[in-house]
Design an enzyme around this catalytic site. Structure first.
Site: not given
Ligand code: 5GP
Ligand code: MG
Length: 176
Positions: A38, A95, A98, A125, A147-148, A154, A160
């Protein structure tokens, strides 16, 4: 689907973040490492706004889960990292921050590879979602918990290509 960040907002936010990154490193050589997949659009925009000597690498970090609300165990692949990070300042680019689990697991890998410093930069963030004690060092935007997609991000391989960031409605994420 509703637009969360327009192309112009993205341009301005990324320029602000690039300025912070330029100030932080003050011309020192940097290894910038994108977390696939992403982050590739952000990575391309970011490196064009940085003026220090740059090495670029890529790593794969994927949650082995089909449900975006319930991340599975993280599969980390640093085998794609073509550039040497020993003794170098490393900036990890992802990207979205979360829960923070991805970057929280990736940062120590780079400490182990002998990086001189490891910092993190993200486009987005999500507010109130962090499950780890770390924060990204640089973040272009804070967004609510939605969810973006778009700008490289994607949903099941779609969206994308969008030049803006949009939030999907719950019904747009239903099983196909
Ligand atoms: P974390 O490990 O911080 O929970 O998650 C990070 C990863 O989850 C991001 O790099 C991304 O790949 C995916 N992710 C988290 N939220 C979203 C979202 O809203 N949309 C998309 N497309 N991917 C997300
Ligand atoms: Mg990711």
């Amino acid at each position: 689907m509703k637009t969360l960040l327009t192309e112009e907002q993205l341009r301005q936010g990324i320029e602000r973040m690039a300025e912070d990154i330029r100030k932080h490193y003050d011309g020192r050589p940097l290894t910038i490492v994108g977390v696939l997949t992403g982050s590739v659009v952000l990575l391309a925009d970011l490196i064009r706004r940085l003026d220090m000597p740059l090495r670029v690498g890529l790593i794969q970090a994927q949650s082995c889960s089909v449900d975006p609300n319930r991340p599975g165990p993280l599969a980390l692949d640093v085998g794609l990292l073509a550039c040497d990070v020993q003794g170098r300042h490393v900036l990890l680019v992802d990207d979205i921050f979360d829960t923070g689990r991805t970057l929280w697991e990736v940062v120590p890998e780079f400490d182990n590879l002998g990086a001189k410093s490891v910092h993190t930069a993200v486009l987005l963030k999500k507010q109130g979602r962090a499950e780890v004690s770390m924060q990204p060092d640089f973040a272009a935007f804070e967004i609510p918990n939605e969810f973006v997609v778009g700008y490289g991000m994607d949903y099941r391989d779609r969206y994308r290509n969008l030049p803006y960031v949009a939030a999907l409605e719950p019904n747009e994420r239903a099983e196909e």
